[in-house]
Design an enzyme around this catalytic site. Structure first.
Site, mmCIF file in Angstrom:
data_model
loop_
_atom_site.group_PDB
_atom_site.id
_atom_site.type_symbol
_atom_site.label_atom_id
_atom_site.label_comp_id
_atom_site.label_asym_id
_atom_site.label_seq_id
_atom_site.Cartn_x
_atom_site.Cartn_y
_atom_site.Cartn_z
ATOM 1 C CE LYS A 52 -37.848 53.935 -19.278
ATOM 2 N NZ LYS A 52 -37.392 52.612 -19.695
ATOM 3 C CD GLN A 96 -33.977 51.690 -20.741
ATOM 4 O OE1 GLN A 96 -34.638 52.220 -19.845
ATOM 5 N NE2 GLN A 96 -34.467 51.487 -21.952
ATOM 6 C CG ASP A 119 -40.027 47.771 -17.926
ATOM 7 O OD1 ASP A 119 -40.627 48.824 -18.227
ATOM 8 O OD2 ASP A 119 -38.784 47.631 -18.015
#
Ligand code: NDP
Length: 277
Positions: A52, A96, A119
Site C-alpha cells: 500500500k 491494517q 477502506d
C-alpha cells in the site's frame, strides 16, 4: 475461448490515471496524505502495508506509517485514530486488519472518521452505499465493478449471483451490482441447491473462501465468472475459489488467480484515498 480479464493491467491503468489526477490536484494546492497503522508484526500484514505504501509512492500520495507494538492497548490505538481524525493534513486513515485479539476490530472501524474511512468499512460508509449516497466503498467489490467496466461487460439487466455475504466482500458486492442495475441474488452457506442458483447467473461473483470449490457444474454457458478467492496451495502457488481449468471453456470471461481481482483491491484503495476530501 474465454476472455481472461487482466486485473494487473487494469489496475496499472487505474493507478496511472490516479497519478495524473494527483499531479493535477497538487497544482491546485490540494494535499493528499494517507495514514497507515499496523499493530503488531504479522508477516502478511507487513507485506500488505508495504504494498500500500509503495502504491502511494507511485501515485504521488504522501503516506505516514505508524508501526505499533503488539501490546498496544485499544485505548492507545483509539487515541491515535482520534488525533489523525482531527489532523487536517491527514486525508485518509487505514488500520491494517486483523488487529491483535485484545483489540475490538468493530470499535476501531467505528472510530475512524467516515470522511477518512478509505477502506469503506465504517457503518456510515456501508449505510451510504445501501441508500445510494456518496461515500467510500469497500475496495475489493469496488474493484470487481471496475474490472467489469474496463472489460466492457454490461451489468444492467443481467442476472448477477454473488456467493458470500461477508461485510467486506459479499454484501457490498451485491449492493454495487444492484446500484449498476443488475438483478442480484446473494448465496451463502444455508443456500439450498447452490449449483442451480449459480447456473442462473450471467455474472457470477465468487467470494466463498473455499479453494477451487466452483467448477463447471455451477456455470451457465457463456457466463462471466469473477473469482475473489485467494488461497496458497501446498505447492506454494495461488488459486482462487473457482477451479479455473474446469470453468474456463464454459464461460465467456473469467478472472485468473493471481492477476484478477487481487491487484484491483490496492488500486481501489488508492482511488478512495485520492477522492477523499
Ligand atoms: P468470509 O469467510 O468472511 O465469507 C465467506 C462467505 O461464503 C460467507 O458468507 C459464507 O456463508 C459463504 N460460504 C462459505 N461456504 C459456503 C458454501 N459451502 N456454500 C455457500 N456459501 C458458502 O470470506 P471473505 O468474504 O472475507 O472472503 C472470501 C474470499 O475472498 C476468501 O478466499 C478471501 O481470501 C478472498 N478475499 C480476497 C481479497 C482480494 O483482494 N482478492 C480481499 C478479501 C477477501 P455464511 O455467511 O452463511 O457463513
Amino acid at each position: 475461448m474465454a476472455q481472461i480479464i487482466d486485473g494487473k493491467a487494469i489496475s496499472a491503468r487505474i493507478k496511472d490515471e490516479l497519478k495524473e489526477e494527483v499531479a493535477r490536484k497538487k497544482t491546485e494546492g490540494k494535499q493528499i496524505t494517507l495514514a497507515v497503522i499496523q499493530v503488531g508484526n504479522d508477516p502478511a500484514s507487513t507485506v500488505y502495508v508495504g504494498n500500500k505504501k509503495k502504491a502511494c509512492a507511485y501515485i504521488g500520495i504522501d503516506s505516514v506509517s505508524y508501526e505499533l507494538p503488539e501490546e498496544t492497548s485499544q485505548d492507545e490505538l483509539l487515541a491515535l485514530i482520534d488525533k489523525l481524525n482531527e489532523d487536517p493534513k491527514i486525508t485518509g486513515i487505514l488500520v491494517q486488519l486483523p488487529v491483535p485479539d485484545h483489540i475490538d476490530e468493530d470499535i476501531i472501524i467505528r472510530k475512524i472518521s467516515p470522511k477518512k474511512d478509505v477502506d469503506g468499512f465504517h457503518p456510515m460508509s456501508v449505510g451510504a452505499l445501501c441508500i445510494g449516497e456518496k461515500g467510500f466503498v469497500s475496495c475489493t467489490p469496488a474493484g470487481v465493478i471496475k474490472l467489469l467496466e474496463y472489460s466492457g461487460i454490461e451489468i444492467a439487466g443481467k442476472e448477477c449471483v454473488v456467493i458470500g455475504r461477508s461485510n467486506i466482500v459479499g454484501k457490498p458486492m451485491a449492493l454495487l451490482l444492484l446500484r449498476e442495475n443488475g438483478t442480484v441474488t446473494v448465496c451463502h452457506s444455508k443456500t439450498k441447491d447452490l449449483k442451480e442458483v449459480c447456473k442462473r447467473a450471467d455474472i457470477l461473483v465468487v467470494a466463498i473462501g473455499r479453494p477451487k470449490m466452483i467448477n463447471e457444474e455451477y456455470i451457465k454457458d457463456g457466463a462471466v465468472v469473477i473469482d475473489v478467492g485467494i488461497h496458497r496451495m501446498d505447492n506454494g502457488r495461488l488459486c482462487g475459489d473457482v477451479d479455473f481449468d474446469r470453468v474456463v471453456d464454459k464461460c465467456s470471461a473469467i478472472t485468473p488467480v493471481p492477476g484478477g481481482v487481487g491487484p484491483m483491491t490496492i488500486a481501489m484503495l488508492m482511488y478512495n484515498v485520492v477522492n477523499a476530501e
